[in-house]
Design a protein around this motif. Sequence first.
Motif, PDB file in Angstrom:
ATOM      1  N   ASP A 173     -45.667  36.861  15.156  1.00  0.00           N
ATOM      2  CA  ASP A 173     -45.581  35.633  15.944  1.00  0.00           C
ATOM      3  C   ASP A 173     -45.081  34.450  15.107  1.00  0.00           C
ATOM      4  OD1 ASP A 173     -46.703  37.070  18.046  1.00  0.00           O
ATOM      5  OD2 ASP A 173     -48.739  36.600  17.374  1.00  0.00           O
ATOM      6  N   GLU A 174     -44.654  34.718  13.898  1.00  0.00           N
ATOM      7  CA  GLU A 174     -44.256  33.643  12.992  1.00  0.00           C
ATOM      8  C   GLU A 174     -42.946  33.009  13.451  1.00  0.00           C
ATOM      9  OE1 GLU A 174     -44.994  31.273   9.601  1.00  0.00           O
ATOM     10  OE2 GLU A 174     -46.215  32.822  10.535  1.00  0.00           O
ATOM     11  N   ILE A 175     -42.866  31.681  13.283  1.00  0.00           N
ATOM     12  CA  ILE A 175     -41.645  30.943  13.562  1.00  0.00           C
ATOM     13  C   ILE A 175     -41.000  30.609  12.231  1.00  0.00           C
ATOM     14  CG2 ILE A 175     -40.637  28.948  14.707  1.00  0.00           C
ATOM     15  CD1 ILE A 175     -42.037  30.967  16.545  1.00  0.00           C
ATOM     16  N   VAL A 176     -39.786  31.109  12.013  1.00  0.00           N
ATOM     17  CA  VAL A 176     -39.105  30.948  10.736  1.00  0.00           C
ATOM     18  C   VAL A 176     -38.346  29.628  10.735  1.00  0.00           C
ATOM     19  CG1 VAL A 176     -37.454  31.975   9.137  1.00  0.00           C
ATOM     20  CG2 VAL A 176     -38.918  33.433  10.532  1.00  0.00           C
ATOM     21  N   ASP A 177     -38.555  28.817   9.704  1.00  0.00           N
ATOM     22  CA  ASP A 177     -37.889  27.529   9.553  1.00  0.00           C
ATOM     23  C   ASP A 177     -36.764  27.683   8.534  1.00  0.00           C
ATOM     24  OD1 ASP A 177     -37.094  24.954   9.251  1.00  0.00           O
ATOM     25  OD2 ASP A 177     -39.119  24.104   9.237  1.00  0.00           O
ATOM     26  N   TYR A 178     -35.538  27.797   9.031  1.00  0.00           N
ATOM     27  CA  TYR A 178     -34.413  28.024   8.136  1.00  0.00           C
ATOM     28  C   TYR A 178     -33.997  26.745   7.397  1.00  0.00           C
ATOM     29  CZ  TYR A 178     -33.838  32.615  10.190  1.00  0.00           C
ATOM     30  OH  TYR A 178     -34.045  33.905  10.587  1.00  0.00           O
ATOM     31  N   MET A 179     -34.351  25.571   7.903  1.00  0.00           N
ATOM     32  CA  MET A 179     -34.025  24.335   7.202  1.00  0.00           C
ATOM     33  C   MET A 179     -34.759  24.257   5.871  1.00  0.00           C
ATOM     34  SD  MET A 179     -31.817  22.590   8.918  1.00  0.00           S
ATOM     35  CE  MET A 179     -32.030  20.887   8.422  1.00  0.00           C
ATOM     36  N   LYS A 180     -35.920  24.909   5.780  1.00  0.00           N
ATOM     37  CA  LYS A 180     -36.705  24.913   4.552  1.00  0.00           C
ATOM     38  C   LYS A 180     -36.485  26.190   3.749  1.00  0.00           C
ATOM     39  CE  LYS A 180     -40.310  22.013   6.572  1.00  0.00           C
ATOM     40  NZ  LYS A 180     -41.738  21.890   6.908  1.00  0.00           N
ATOM     41  N   ASN A 181     -35.452  26.956   4.147  1.00  0.00           N
ATOM     42  CA  ASN A 181     -35.116  28.190   3.446  1.00  0.00           C
ATOM     43  C   ASN A 181     -36.319  29.117   3.352  1.00  0.00           C
ATOM     44  OD1 ASN A 181     -33.432  29.966   2.186  1.00  0.00           O
ATOM     45  ND2 ASN A 181     -33.706  29.074   0.138  1.00  0.00           N
ATOM     46  N   ASN A 182     -36.971  29.279   4.485  1.00  0.00           N
ATOM     47  CA  ASN A 182     -38.180  30.102   4.531  1.00  0.00           C
ATOM     48  C   ASN A 182     -37.824  31.573   4.320  1.00  0.00           C
ATOM     49  OD1 ASN A 182     -40.602  31.395   5.209  1.00  0.00           O
ATOM     50  ND2 ASN A 182     -41.113  29.790   6.683  1.00  0.00           N
ATOM     51  N   ASP A 183     -38.512  32.219   3.366  1.00  0.00           N
ATOM     52  CA  ASP A 183     -38.254  33.632   3.099  1.00  0.00           C
ATOM     53  C   ASP A 183     -39.320  34.508   3.723  1.00  0.00           C
ATOM     54  OD1 ASP A 183     -39.644  33.796  -0.297  1.00  0.00           O
ATOM     55  OD2 ASP A 183     -40.374  32.844   1.556  1.00  0.00           O
ATOM     56  N   HIS A 184     -39.871  34.087   4.859  1.00  0.00           N
ATOM     57  CA  HIS A 184     -40.946  34.837   5.504  1.00  0.00           C
ATOM     58  C   HIS A 184     -40.518  36.258   5.846  1.00  0.00           C
ATOM     59  CE1 HIS A 184     -43.859  36.125   8.523  1.00  0.00           C
ATOM     60  NE2 HIS A 184     -42.838  36.330   9.337  1.00  0.00           N
ATOM     61  N   GLU A 185     -39.301  36.409   6.362  1.00  0.00           N
ATOM     62  CA  GLU A 185     -38.873  37.718   6.837  1.00  0.00           C
ATOM     63  C   GLU A 185     -38.793  38.747   5.719  1.00  0.00           C
ATOM     64  OE1 GLU A 185     -35.277  37.196   8.997  1.00  0.00           O
ATOM     65  OE2 GLU A 185     -36.268  36.391  10.779  1.00  0.00           O
ATOM     66  N   GLU A 186     -38.637  38.269   4.487  1.00  0.00           N
ATOM     67  CA  GLU A 186     -38.587  39.214   3.372  1.00  0.00           C
ATOM     68  C   GLU A 186     -39.961  39.771   3.038  1.00  0.00           C
ATOM     69  OE1 GLU A 186     -35.828  40.272   2.149  1.00  0.00           O
ATOM     70  OE2 GLU A 186     -34.656  38.928   3.428  1.00  0.00           O
ATOM     71  N   THR A 187     -41.009  39.023   3.390  1.00  0.00           N
ATOM     72  CA  THR A 187     -42.374  39.447   3.064  1.00  0.00           C
ATOM     73  C   THR A 187     -43.218  39.702   4.307  1.00  0.00           C
ATOM     74  OG1 THR A 187     -43.097  37.138   2.923  1.00  0.00           O
ATOM     75  CG2 THR A 187     -42.312  38.167   0.888  1.00  0.00           C
ATOM     76  N   CYS A 188     -42.578  39.773   5.460  1.00  0.00           N
ATOM     77  CA  CYS A 188     -43.326  39.930   6.715  1.00  0.00           C
ATOM     78  C   CYS A 188     -44.051  41.278   6.746  1.00  0.00           C
ATOM     79  CB  CYS A 188     -42.382  39.818   7.913  1.00  0.00           C
ATOM     80  SG  CYS A 188     -43.208  39.987   9.507  1.00  0.00           S
ATOM     81  N   ILE A 189     -45.339  41.232   7.040  1.00  0.00           N
ATOM     82  CA  ILE A 189     -46.142  42.459   7.065  1.00  0.00           C
ATOM     83  C   ILE A 189     -45.913  43.260   8.346  1.00  0.00           C
ATOM     84  CG2 ILE A 189     -47.921  41.463   5.598  1.00  0.00           C
ATOM     85  CD1 ILE A 189     -49.611  41.057   8.105  1.00  0.00           C
ATOM     86  N   TYR A 190     -45.143  42.679   9.306  1.00  0.00           N
ATOM     87  CA  TYR A 190     -44.868  43.389  10.550  1.00  0.00           C
ATOM     88  C   TYR A 190     -43.506  44.097  10.509  1.00  0.00           C
ATOM     89  CZ  TYR A 190     -48.826  40.975  12.669  1.00  0.00           C
ATOM     90  OH  TYR A 190     -50.084  40.517  12.971  1.00  0.00           O
ATOM     91  N   GLY A 191     -43.008  44.316   9.316  1.00  0.00           N
ATOM     92  CA  GLY A 191     -41.728  45.006   9.208  1.00  0.00           C
ATOM     93  C   GLY A 191     -41.767  46.365   9.890  1.00  0.00           C
ATOM     94  N   PRO A 192     -40.633  46.833  10.423  1.00  0.00           N
ATOM     95  CA  PRO A 192     -40.634  48.097  11.168  1.00  0.00           C
ATOM     96  C   PRO A 192     -40.873  49.298  10.268  1.00  0.00           C
ATOM     97  CG  PRO A 192     -38.403  47.274  10.884  1.00  0.00           C
ATOM     98  CD  PRO A 192     -39.305  46.202  10.376  1.00  0.00           C
ATOM     99  N   CYS A 193     -41.621  50.242  10.775  1.00  0.00           N
ATOM    100  CA  CYS A 193     -41.879  51.511  10.096  1.00  0.00           C
ATOM    101  C   CYS A 193     -41.432  52.637  11.025  1.00  0.00           C
ATOM    102  CB  CYS A 193     -43.360  51.669   9.743  1.00  0.00           C
ATOM    103  SG  CYS A 193     -43.990  50.411   8.606  1.00  0.00           S
ATOM    104  N   SER A 194     -40.849  53.670  10.457  1.00  0.00           N
ATOM    105  CA  SER A 194     -40.323  54.774  11.258  1.00  0.00           C
ATOM    106  C   SER A 194     -41.233  55.987  11.155  1.00  0.00           C
ATOM    107  CB  SER A 194     -38.912  55.140  10.795  1.00  0.00           C
ATOM    108  OG  SER A 194     -38.927  55.514   9.430  1.00  0.00           O
TER     109      SER A 194
END
Length: 613
Positions: free
Chosen positions: A442-463
């Motif tokens: 549910d995180e909102i990524v703020d690209y103006m602040k160069n947020n690197d959330h998606e690189e460390t997101c614990i909800y990354g897809p698993c196969s």
Amino acid sequence: MLVKRNAEENVVLEGKRKRKKKKQVTTPRPACSWVYFSRDFIKEYSASHPESSGLKAATKAASDAWKSMSPEEKAKYTMRAREVWDNYLSTAPTRTPKPRKQAKLVTRCSPGRLFNVIQRLTTEQKAAVKSMGFGSLLDLRCRTLRRSLCLWLLERFDTTQRSLEICGERIPLTPKDVELVMGLAASGKDVVNSGPDDLIADLRHSYDATNHGISVRLLEERLAEPEAGEEFKRSFVLYALGTLLSPTARLDVSPSFLHFLTNMDVVHQYNWGKFLLDRLVCEVSRFHQGKQRAVGGCLLFLQLFYYESISVEENGALAPAVVPFLSSWGEDEITEREKRERELGGYGCGEVVCRERCFDLDSCEFIGQLDRPPECNISSGVEHDAPFEHKENQVEEQIGEFTLEEENMLVFVRNKDIVCGEIELVVESVRKQCRNRDYGCDEIVDYMKNNDHEETCIYGPCSCPLPDCNFVSSSEHLSLHFSSKHWDSGRRFRYNTPLAVSLGINEEFLVLQAEEDGALFLLNKGTESIGNTVIITSIRPISSEERFAYNLVSGRGNSSLRFKSVTENFPGRVEGFPKMDFLLVPFCFFTSSGQLNLEVCIQNTTELTADCP
């Protein structure tokens, strides 16, 4: 004292007699035909059967006799009861019914049911839902309605003006509001849910539709099947309309919806925003008129619209939101909002905030009607040397190597920033939902602040680790998928308890699933010149900080090999063999058939000092 007590008792008895007499003033309602028959029958039965055990036996005999009588035999008593009833209606004074205030909301709008179904959809089914224009429902996070708030809003819903009278202001409702809140299109062809019955006769038969409607349970069973074709699409739309978007007062789904679901290729072309608002107004109007006790329509829309339109903050501001608002309100956010409402003294104590949302800087569509003359020209006020440049309705922002186009940009313009002749755009931030939102983030990524959330997101897809399965989701949903679809393809274990496992000569891995929390692990086997390498990995995003200690033991006679380590995280089956510590088991430890026997113990801790029992 005795005389005084007797006098007090007489006063009490006299009061009771007066109250009884007062009650007897009301004319009693006439009896039914059965009562007149039973009175006569019991008298005759008691006289002819003196040995009977009393009124109970006589009543039982009267009941049996009444059931065996024909309509002609009952006509005598039926006519008598009807005459008495007609006389009662003509002579009894008219009673003014007391207005009944409904204290509890009754509705078939159930976001929880749709939420549960969405969680079980496959990747292909989710893609089919998005192709129909209902992709926003996949972001549904709210599972329960706040019925007290919905009832409060219904009392202030003006169906003729299509508006809410709250906080001293009249807030109109438009199809565009439905689009902002629910994420459904507010443009396109009108939805027509009527037509000749013969056109949907086959569909009614396929869904076992009765006069009551289409069974919700039947739709749930069909949505549980893995297919994602036309039948799934039709069942999903029916289920979504019947449980959340346009429920009626009845429990089942209205068969009239089948009229606009004959051709599933044009479903995305409909104006769903207008349809949902029209149905909501119709259902609320019937409720206000007392024609039905249950309330139909999408009450979740009203609830979320209230949250987004009324500020309960001290400065009267609203936090930046993501469109559609449906994805911004989960159980935690709603609970916190309701707590704030109670602190202020109840609903309607906040401030109406007009938040304008522009998606096209050259032609903004404002939801609230601004008090400005029609000829007022609105310019962006952005110069060519500013960070944002206009190029044929396209705005780009260069952040490193990241290019943000206008369609992915949310610009929030508040009414205090608007002046006639010019409009000042205040860009608070360029915000976007995390790319893992389909997997629960549910995180909102703020690209103006160069947020690197998606690189460390614990909800990354698993196969799914099985080669023939293409399922991809969060680690939690993957656990549910494996336990339900592939329960016989792995081994279940308990933490801190040794488990004996065997790997055949051609087996490269074995899936292990914890009984306590359903977590998935892989026992990986690699081949070297002198034996096999063995490690255990955890199936979860690489960015996850959770680790598990584990022990591996391989024995041969009086000899044994022991290995202790901590699991590494991988989002699926390990391709190749990772560069990490491993247990090397020589070929001489194998059985004559080439089978590798191991004792595995996974601990729900990262401490390596503790041995398994």
